[in-house]
Design a protein around this motif. Sequence first.
Motif, PDB file in Angstrom:
ATOM      1  N   ARG A  14      -1.097  46.614  26.687  1.00 12.66           N
ATOM      2  CA  ARG A  14      -1.765  45.582  25.890  1.00 12.66           C
ATOM      3  C   ARG A  14      -1.771  44.236  26.616  1.00 12.66           C
ATOM      4  NH1 ARG A  14       1.223  48.012  21.645  1.00 12.66           N
ATOM      5  NH2 ARG A  14       2.757  46.326  21.722  1.00 12.66           N
ATOM      6  N   GLU A  16      -1.744  40.248  25.842  1.00  7.30           N
ATOM      7  CA  GLU A  16      -1.430  39.286  24.781  1.00  7.30           C
ATOM      8  C   GLU A  16      -1.246  37.909  25.391  1.00  7.30           C
ATOM      9  OE1 GLU A  16       1.103  42.099  21.698  1.00  7.30           O
ATOM     10  OE2 GLU A  16       2.102  41.271  23.449  1.00  7.30           O
ATOM     11  N   THR A  65       0.650  34.661  29.402  1.00  4.13           N
ATOM     12  CA  THR A  65       0.031  35.929  29.043  1.00  4.13           C
ATOM     13  C   THR A  65       0.928  37.089  29.431  1.00  4.13           C
ATOM     14  OG1 THR A  65      -1.156  35.994  31.150  1.00  4.13           O
ATOM     15  CG2 THR A  65      -2.311  35.037  29.277  1.00  4.13           C
ATOM     16  N   ASP A  87      -6.633  48.487  23.814  1.00  4.51           N
ATOM     17  CA  ASP A  87      -6.431  47.723  22.584  1.00  4.51           C
ATOM     18  C   ASP A  87      -7.133  46.370  22.667  1.00  4.51           C
ATOM     19  OD1 ASP A  87      -4.625  49.663  21.434  1.00  4.51           O
ATOM     20  OD2 ASP A  87      -3.171  48.985  22.933  1.00  4.51           O
ATOM     21  N   THR A  88      -7.406  45.814  21.507  1.00  2.00           N
ATOM     22  CA  THR A  88      -7.985  44.484  21.446  1.00  2.00           C
ATOM     23  C   THR A  88      -6.984  43.449  21.956  1.00  2.00           C
ATOM     24  OG1 THR A  88      -9.283  45.134  19.513  1.00  2.00           O
ATOM     25  CG2 THR A  88      -9.029  42.776  19.915  1.00  2.00           C
ATOM     26  N   MET A  89      -7.465  42.522  22.782  1.00  2.00           N
ATOM     27  CA  MET A  89      -6.584  41.464  23.274  1.00  2.00           C
ATOM     28  C   MET A  89      -6.251  40.515  22.121  1.00  2.00           C
ATOM     29  SD  MET A  89      -8.239  40.551  26.991  1.00  2.00           S
ATOM     30  CE  MET A  89      -9.697  39.846  26.240  1.00  2.00           C
ATOM     31  N   LYS A  90      -5.033  40.026  22.118  1.00  2.00           N
ATOM     32  CA  LYS A  90      -4.580  39.138  21.044  1.00  2.00           C
ATOM     33  C   LYS A  90      -4.165  37.794  21.608  1.00  2.00           C
ATOM     34  CE  LYS A  90      -2.913  42.830  17.995  1.00  2.00           C
ATOM     35  NZ  LYS A  90      -1.743  43.368  17.257  1.00  2.00           N
ATOM     36  N   LEU A  91      -4.538  36.739  20.908  1.00  2.00           N
ATOM     37  CA  LEU A  91      -4.127  35.377  21.264  1.00  2.00           C
ATOM     38  C   LEU A  91      -3.349  34.795  20.091  1.00  2.00           C
ATOM     39  CD1 LEU A  91      -4.517  33.131  23.497  1.00  2.00           C
ATOM     40  CD2 LEU A  91      -6.234  32.184  21.969  1.00  2.00           C
ATOM     41  N   PHE A  92      -2.153  34.280  20.367  1.00  2.00           N
ATOM     42  CA  PHE A  92      -1.276  33.757  19.321  1.00  2.00           C
ATOM     43  C   PHE A  92      -1.193  32.239  19.417  1.00  2.00           C
ATOM     44  CE2 PHE A  92      -0.031  38.095  20.113  1.00  2.00           C
ATOM     45  CZ  PHE A  92       0.196  38.613  18.853  1.00  2.00           C
ATOM     46  N   CYS A  93      -1.330  31.588  18.285  1.00  2.00           N
ATOM     47  CA  CYS A  93      -1.221  30.130  18.209  1.00  2.00           C
ATOM     48  C   CYS A  93      -0.519  29.769  16.905  1.00  2.00           C
ATOM     49  CB  CYS A  93      -2.607  29.485  18.266  1.00  2.00           C
ATOM     50  SG  CYS A  93      -2.600  27.690  18.051  1.00  2.00           S
ATOM     51  N   ARG A 140      -6.468  27.604  14.285  1.00  2.00           N
ATOM     52  CA  ARG A 140      -6.960  28.971  14.097  1.00  2.00           C
ATOM     53  C   ARG A 140      -8.163  28.989  13.148  1.00  2.00           C
ATOM     54  NH1 ARG A 140      -1.479  30.218  13.132  1.00  2.00           N
ATOM     55  NH2 ARG A 140      -2.016  30.971  11.047  1.00  2.00           N
ATOM     56  N   ASP A 178     -11.946  30.366  13.873  1.00  2.00           N
ATOM     57  CA  ASP A 178     -12.634  31.337  13.022  1.00  2.00           C
ATOM     58  C   ASP A 178     -13.939  30.783  12.464  1.00  2.00           C
ATOM     59  OD1 ASP A 178     -10.680  33.243  13.390  1.00  2.00           O
ATOM     60  OD2 ASP A 178      -9.493  32.565  11.661  1.00  2.00           O
TER      61      ASP A 178
END
Length: 319
Positions: free
Chosen positions: A214, A216, A238, A290-296, A302, A306
């Motif tokens: 994955r 991330e 990352t 898998d879908t890449m995820k970005l966390f903030c 956020r 969106d």
Amino acid sequence: MDWPLKQFDVKNAFLHGNLEEEVYMDFPPGYSNGENTGVCRLCKSLYGLKQSPRAWFGRFTQVMRKNGYCQSHSDHTLFVKRRQNKVTTLIIYVDDMIITGNDADEMSKLQGNLTVEFEMKDLGDLKYFLGVEVARSSKGIFLSQHKYVLDLLKETGMLGCKPVETPIVEKHHLCLDPKQEFVYKGRYHTLVERLIYLAHTRPDIAYAKNGHLRIEGFTDADWAGDVTDRRSTSGYFTFFGGNLVTWRSKKQKLVSRSSAEAEYRGMAQGICKILWLRKLLLGIGFKPKDTMKLFCDNKLARDIADNPVQHDRTKHVEV
């Protein structure tokens, strides 16, 4: 995947470059034929010539393409060749190169082809590369910068110093002194550059074999952290397969009006990095499943990501 890592070196690499421009040079000191010596027109590149690195890399790129290798768009020093569902990769730094892959016949063929074009030196299995020591066993690959750190401490006369977890007061805000006296910056800049390289290549916080591939990313920012110009500092790091592979902290170019804006700009930098990482992996044949995820950790940032039509909050933000 237990791929072999072979290291090679090109002797007198810059002398292999072909010049496209007309370049002239003075005769070396001490040379004289009793008359006016004039100048020399160079047919090939020499060490010390500004065009030499570009000329050498251009010649090397031509040779790799002639052998059927594609140059990666994500990293121009990476060359990839696929054959019968197998892959061979080569990455080069000036005149040092590493070859790896799961096609043993192609790796051997490439070595022979490069030897025909250049004067090559086979350094065997990868042991030391750009300050990183490499040791291999049945359990995996161990990376260490022990020698690099000791050499750095020795050069700065700090071998006998005691280690400190926090060498400077936390959250100690520095600013420019208008009455600053002139000091010699050369040694300081050199030391900082070596420390930055050490921080960007330290392998002691990366662990392999987590059972997934994955991608991330994590981003954060401090709002108006610089007390001089009130610009924010954003950072990202990352993970690929659970391994920390890239990270950066840099002051933003513009002043952010809110913490949400500072975090939003940081998210944009993080997105660019994970997209680059995915493109690089696709180039060598690894497609993330898998879908890449970005966390903030900023809810408003956020929400803006969106719903980018919150014009009151984002109309002044550059593209």
